[in-house]
Scaffold this active site. Structure first.
Site, PDB file in Angstrom:
ATOM      1  NE  ARG A 103      -3.878   0.634   1.992  1.00 56.31           N
ATOM      2  CZ  ARG A 103      -5.094   0.756   2.530  1.00 56.31           C
ATOM      3  NH1 ARG A 103      -5.280   1.532   3.584  1.00 56.31           N
ATOM      4  NH2 ARG A 103      -6.115   0.100   2.031  1.00 56.31           N
ATOM      5  CG  HIS A 130      -8.448  -0.043  -2.608  1.00 52.78           C
ATOM      6  ND1 HIS A 130      -7.675  -1.148  -2.279  1.00 52.78           N
ATOM      7  CD2 HIS A 130      -9.061   0.331  -1.438  1.00 52.78           C
ATOM      8  CE1 HIS A 130      -7.821  -1.421  -0.992  1.00 52.78           C
ATOM      9  NE2 HIS A 130      -8.647  -0.543  -0.466  1.00 52.78           N
ATOM     10  CD  GLN A 133     -13.190  -2.068  -0.257  1.00 55.56           C
ATOM     11  OE1 GLN A 133     -12.448  -2.035   0.705  1.00 55.56           O
ATOM     12  NE2 GLN A 133     -14.412  -2.584  -0.187  1.00 55.56           N
ATOM     13  CG  ASP A 222     -13.646   6.346  -1.405  1.00 57.40           C
ATOM     14  OD1 ASP A 222     -13.430   6.176  -0.188  1.00 57.40           O
ATOM     15  OD2 ASP A 222     -12.726   6.395  -2.254  1.00 57.40           O
ATOM     16  CB  CYS A 262     -14.120   1.202   0.301  1.00 58.59           C
ATOM     17  SG  CYS A 262     -13.777   2.981   0.342  1.00 58.59           S
ATOM     18  NE  ARG A 290     -10.442  -5.279   0.966  1.00 59.09           N
ATOM     19  CZ  ARG A 290      -9.707  -4.224   1.366  1.00 59.09           C
ATOM     20  NH1 ARG A 290     -10.296  -3.200   1.959  1.00 59.09           N
ATOM     21  NH2 ARG A 290      -8.415  -4.169   1.141  1.00 59.09           N
TER      22      ARG A 290
HETATM   23  N1   CP Z   1     -11.216  -0.138   2.736  1.00 50.28           N
HETATM   24  C1   CP Z   1      -9.931  -0.158   3.131  1.00 50.28           C
HETATM   25  O1   CP Z   1      -9.001  -0.408   2.361  1.00 50.28           O
HETATM   26  O2   CP Z   1      -9.778   0.095   4.452  1.00 50.28           O
HETATM   27  P1   CP Z   1      -8.400   0.368   5.240  1.00 50.28           P
HETATM   28  O3   CP Z   1      -7.870   1.687   4.758  1.00 50.28           O
HETATM   29  O4   CP Z   1      -8.768   0.364   6.680  1.00 50.28           O
HETATM   30  O5   CP Z   1      -7.443  -0.738   4.898  1.00 50.28           O
HETATM   31  N1  NVA Z   2     -10.201   6.592  -1.409  1.00 50.88           N
HETATM   32  C1  NVA Z   2      -9.827   6.201  -0.063  1.00 50.88           C
HETATM   33  C2  NVA Z   2     -10.003   4.741   0.114  1.00 50.88           C
HETATM   34  C3  NVA Z   2      -9.669   4.227   1.490  1.00 50.88           C
HETATM   35  C4  NVA Z   2      -9.816   2.768   1.621  1.00 50.88           C
HETATM   36  C5  NVA Z   2      -8.390   6.630   0.207  1.00 50.88           C
HETATM   37  O1  NVA Z   2      -7.536   6.411  -0.660  1.00 50.88           O
HETATM   38  O2  NVA Z   2      -8.120   7.181   1.272  1.00 50.88           O
END
Ligand code: CP
Ligand code: NVA
Length: 305
Positions: A103, A130, A133, A222, A262, A290
């Site tokens: 990530r 992502h 997700q 989101d 998400c 997930r």
């Molecule tokens: N939805 C998601 O990826 O959550 P986190 O940021 O908590 O991993």
């Molecule tokens: N769009 C959001 C998704 C979090 C899971 C972000 O990138 O912060």
């Protein structure tokens, strides 16, 4: 044969069907003595440069349940945080590990890691995509509709330029959904992704939030301020306000519409408390899935299944 999961475009209709079947079976056999353990003897690195609750925990638990060992690496505490290059890191870690979940901010970093690594790389969120997700969300829709995608409309309200919007465009087109994004011009969906994606579904964009959700079976939202975009908070909150997912907007969708997010949610911004807590909300089923879907992804990419 897929080597990595970098953008989500690695999946075609056949591998998506396989992923859904495998996710269902892993969900059904979780905790049973005969549940598969294809990561036995394998170690998976988890490099995180951004915060996470769901992704980190579901991957760690998933790797453990598949018989493997997760190794969490806070990127800032590794030598990458002090300037060691991605190609050097990729080649070193390939000597120890059997796969990496990453990530980070730039999509190019994930792609560079994959170019130099000799093991599968899984994108666990970048500024652009992502995929874990979005694939989970397709699986969740599959469960809720009893396996039907054709004729199902999903609306998305809010930041149409986010990593979630990008990945949902890809995944819903591939699955065969009708996907309509309600977003302002300033945060409109990327036309390249809208047009590039292949699959039986359709993607449309409107600036009118009511039109977007009309007759929808699912409505997704989101956060308005994604990780890494904090400097734009004020502007984003102002421009995206008309796209809030609240009880009023829900009235324009199907009466039994399901609400997806998400998470984490910023209650009172992109979604109200009332909607989050309503009978329409399936956000915690999504969060649970997930685990099952990421286990399936690892079985396919690392476990040889
Ligand atoms: N939805 C998601 O990826 O959550 P986190 O940021 O908590 O991993
Ligand atoms: N769009 C959001 C998704 C979090 C899971 C972000 O990138 O912060």
């Amino acid at each position: 044969m897929m080597k990595h999961l970098l953008t989500g475009e690695e999946f075609d209709e056949e591998s998506l069907r396989k992923l859904i079947a495998l996710s269902s079976s892993l969900k059904a056999t979780r905790g049973k003595p005969y549940a598969p353990r294809p990561l036995e003897g394998k170690s998976i690195g988890m490099i995180f440069a951004k915060s996470s609750t769901r992704t980190r925990v579901s991957f760690e638990v998933g790797i453990h349940e598949l018989g493997g060992q997760p190794i969490y690496l806070d990127q800032s505490k590794t030598q990458m945080g002090r300037g060691e290059t991605v190609p050097d890191t990729a080649r070193v870690l390939s000597r120890y590990l059997h796969g990496i979940v990453i990530r980070t901010y730039a999509q190019s970093e994930v792609e560079e890691l994959a170019r130099y690594a000799t093991m599968p790389i899984i994108n666990a969120l970048t500024d652009e995509f992502h995929p874990c997700q979005a694939l989970t969300d397709i699986f969740t829709i599959y469960e809720k509709t009893g396996g039907v995608f054709n004729g199902i409309k999903m609306a998305y309200l809010g930041d149409g330029s986010s990593n979630m919007a990008n990945s949902l465009m890809q995944a819903s087109k591939l699955a065969g959904l009708e996907f309509v994004i309600g977003a302002p011009c300033e945060f409109r969906p990327d036309p390249t992704i809208m047009n590039r994606q292949v699959g039986p579904g359709s993607i449309a964009w409107t600036e009118d939030p009511v039109k977007a959700v009309e007759n929808a079976d699912f409505i997704y939202t989101d956060v308005w301020v994604s990780m890494g975009f904090e400097k734009e908070s004020e502007e984003r909150i102002r421009v995206l306000k008309p796209y809030q997912l609240n009880m009023d907007i829900l009235k324009h969708a199907k009466p039994d519409v399901k609400v997806m997010h998400c998470l984490p949610a910023h209650r009172g911004e992109e979604i109200t408390d009332e909607v989050m807590e309503s009978e329409h909300s399936i956000v915690f089923d999504e969060a649970e899935n997930r685990l099952h879907v990421q286990k399936a992804i690892m079985c396919m990419l690392i476990g040889g299944m």
